[in-house]
Every structure is written in structure tokens, then in C-alpha cells.
Design an enzyme around this catalytic site. Structure first.
Site, PDB file in Angstrom:
ATOM      1  CG  ASP A   1      -2.071   0.979   1.080  1.00 30.99           C
ATOM      2  OD1 ASP A   1      -3.218   0.512   0.947  1.00 30.99           O
ATOM      3  OD2 ASP A   1      -1.818   2.210   1.090  1.00 30.99           O
ATOM      4  CB  ILE A   2       0.790   4.240  -2.195  1.00 33.98           C
ATOM      5  CG1 ILE A   2       1.874   5.131  -2.758  1.00 33.98           C
ATOM      6  CG2 ILE A   2      -0.476   5.012  -1.886  1.00 33.98           C
ATOM      7  CD1 ILE A   2       1.548   5.666  -4.152  1.00 33.98           C
TER       8      ILE A   2
ATOM      9  CD  GLU B   1      -9.434   5.950   0.480  1.00 31.53           C
ATOM     10  OE1 GLU B   1      -8.380   5.763  -0.167  1.00 31.53           O
ATOM     11  OE2 GLU B   1      -9.462   6.393   1.632  1.00 31.53           O
TER      12      GLU B   1
ATOM     13  CG  HIS C   1      -8.576  -3.253  -2.580  1.00 39.20           C
ATOM     14  ND1 HIS C   1      -9.512  -2.522  -3.276  1.00 39.20           N
ATOM     15  CD2 HIS C   1      -8.340  -2.567  -1.443  1.00 39.20           C
ATOM     16  CE1 HIS C   1      -9.823  -1.431  -2.593  1.00 39.20           C
ATOM     17  NE2 HIS C   1      -9.125  -1.429  -1.470  1.00 39.20           N
ATOM     18  CG  MET C   2      -7.778  -9.376   1.884  1.00 36.84           C
ATOM     19  SD  MET C   2      -7.573 -11.176   1.781  1.00 36.84           S
ATOM     20  CE  MET C   2      -9.243 -11.655   1.371  1.00 36.84           C
ATOM     21  CG  HIS C   3      -6.786  -3.062   3.021  1.00 34.08           C
ATOM     22  ND1 HIS C   3      -6.095  -1.870   2.866  1.00 34.08           N
ATOM     23  CD2 HIS C   3      -7.978  -2.881   2.402  1.00 34.08           C
ATOM     24  CE1 HIS C   3      -6.854  -1.015   2.195  1.00 34.08           C
ATOM     25  NE2 HIS C   3      -8.004  -1.594   1.896  1.00 34.08           N
TER      26      HIS C   3
HETATM   27  P1  AMP Z   1      -9.840   1.140   0.158  1.00 32.23           P
HETATM   28  O1  AMP Z   1     -10.124   2.332   1.015  1.00 32.23           O
HETATM   29  O2  AMP Z   1     -10.173  -0.156   0.812  1.00 32.23           O
HETATM   30  O3  AMP Z   1     -10.423   1.280  -1.231  1.00 32.23           O
HETATM   31  O4  AMP Z   1      -8.257   1.116   0.022  1.00 32.23           O
HETATM   32  C1  AMP Z   1      -7.563   1.694  -1.044  1.00 32.23           C
HETATM   33  C2  AMP Z   1      -6.105   1.620  -0.682  1.00 32.23           C
HETATM   34  O5  AMP Z   1      -5.338   1.786  -1.866  1.00 32.23           O
HETATM   35  C3  AMP Z   1      -5.643   2.714   0.302  1.00 32.23           C
HETATM   36  O6  AMP Z   1      -5.090   2.098   1.468  1.00 32.23           O
HETATM   37  C4  AMP Z   1      -4.585   3.479  -0.494  1.00 32.23           C
HETATM   38  O7  AMP Z   1      -3.503   3.914   0.297  1.00 32.23           O
HETATM   39  C5  AMP Z   1      -4.154   2.448  -1.539  1.00 32.23           C
HETATM   40  N1  AMP Z   1      -3.613   2.990  -2.774  1.00 32.23           N
HETATM   41  C6  AMP Z   1      -4.139   3.973  -3.549  1.00 32.23           C
HETATM   42  N2  AMP Z   1      -3.361   4.176  -4.625  1.00 32.23           N
HETATM   43  C7  AMP Z   1      -2.331   3.294  -4.536  1.00 32.23           C
HETATM   44  C8  AMP Z   1      -1.190   3.025  -5.348  1.00 32.23           C
HETATM   45  N3  AMP Z   1      -0.956   3.686  -6.481  1.00 32.23           N
HETATM   46  N4  AMP Z   1      -0.331   2.055  -4.949  1.00 32.23           N
HETATM   47  C9  AMP Z   1      -0.555   1.386  -3.797  1.00 32.23           C
HETATM   48  N5  AMP Z   1      -1.608   1.587  -2.998  1.00 32.23           N
HETATM   49  C10 AMP Z   1      -2.486   2.535  -3.358  1.00 32.23           C
END
Ligand code: AMP
Length: 114
Positions: free
Chosen positions: A29-30, A94, A99-101
């Protein structure tokens, strides 16, 4: 239009990829919320959990197996970790590409802020 995660999967956008196969791609994650914060993403674009169908059952199970294997490589299997899938606005999603964290490497505290 392809999601930002599809652009990462195709290599159009750089990312720190830790695992990939024909079904999923996993990258850091960025904006990490924990020492280990990795996203496990189906290569196939599924917008949300609400869009999953019976055909995706094996894919979703595969995501958990991949998460477990990555957790072991990250050295957090013994201390434990959390897997989260956010769905739509109340779930805090977002990026509308399922996706799974995978979060770990510290005590994560209560599941939800009260
Ligand atoms: P969610 O809120 O579950 O949709 O999580 C989206 C996640 O994507 C967030 O934790 C962001 O930090 C991550 N994210 C957004 N853009 C990128 C990227 N280019 N590379 C890696 N992670 C990203």
C-alpha cells in the site's frame, strides 16, 4: 476506463509488487497503516464485494491463501495480522476494484474506532 489497480497489474503504473500469478497481484500500500500493509487484488476487475458472483468463489479463496503465504514471508504469521475488504462508501472503499488489505507487524488495536 481501467482502475488504478488494473494499471498497476498491467505495469502501466509502478508499484512495489510482492506477489503475482495468473489470478491475483499483491503490492505494498502506498500509504501504509501498519509496518506490513499489502493489497491483494484480483487481476480481474470486480468493483466491490457486492459484485462478486458464485463464479468468483475460488478466486476469493485463493486471495486468502495468497494473503497467508505473504504473511509468512513477511514474518507476521506468528504474531498475527488482519485481513480487511472494504465495500462501498459506508465500508470506506476508495478504489472500486475489489482488494483485500493485509495488515500486521504491530498490535492493530480494536477492529473499529467507536
Ligand atoms: P480502500 O479504502 O479499501 O479502497 O483502500 C484503497 C487503498 O489503496 C488505500 O489504502 C490506499 O492507500 C491504496 N492505494 C491507492 N493508490 C495506490 C497506489 N498507487 N499504490 C498502492 N496503494 C495505493
Amino acid at each position: 476506463m481501467a482502475t488504478i489497480f488494473s494499471q498497476i497489474i498491467s505495469g502501466e503504473i509502478p508499484s512495489d509488487i510482492v506477489f503475482r500469478d495468473d489470478r491475483v497481484t499483491a503490492f505494498r500500500d502506498i500509504n501504509p497503516s501498519a509496518p506490513t500493509h499489502i493489497l491483494i487484488v484480483p487481476n480481474k476487475e470486480i468493483a466491490t464485494v457486492d459484485d462478486v458472483t458464485g463464479e468468483d468463489e475460488a478466486l476469493l479463496g485463493h486471495m486468502i491463501v495468497v494473503a497467508k503465504d505473504i504473511a509468512r514471508k513477511e514474518g507476521i504469521s506468528e504474531s498475527g495480522y488482519r485481513l480487511i475488504i472494504n465495500c462501498k462508501s459506508d465500508g470506506g472503499q476508495e478504489i472500486f476494484h475489489l482488494h483485500m488489505h493485509l495488515l500486521g507487524g504491530k498490535r492493530l488495536g480494536p477492529m473499529l474506532a467507536k
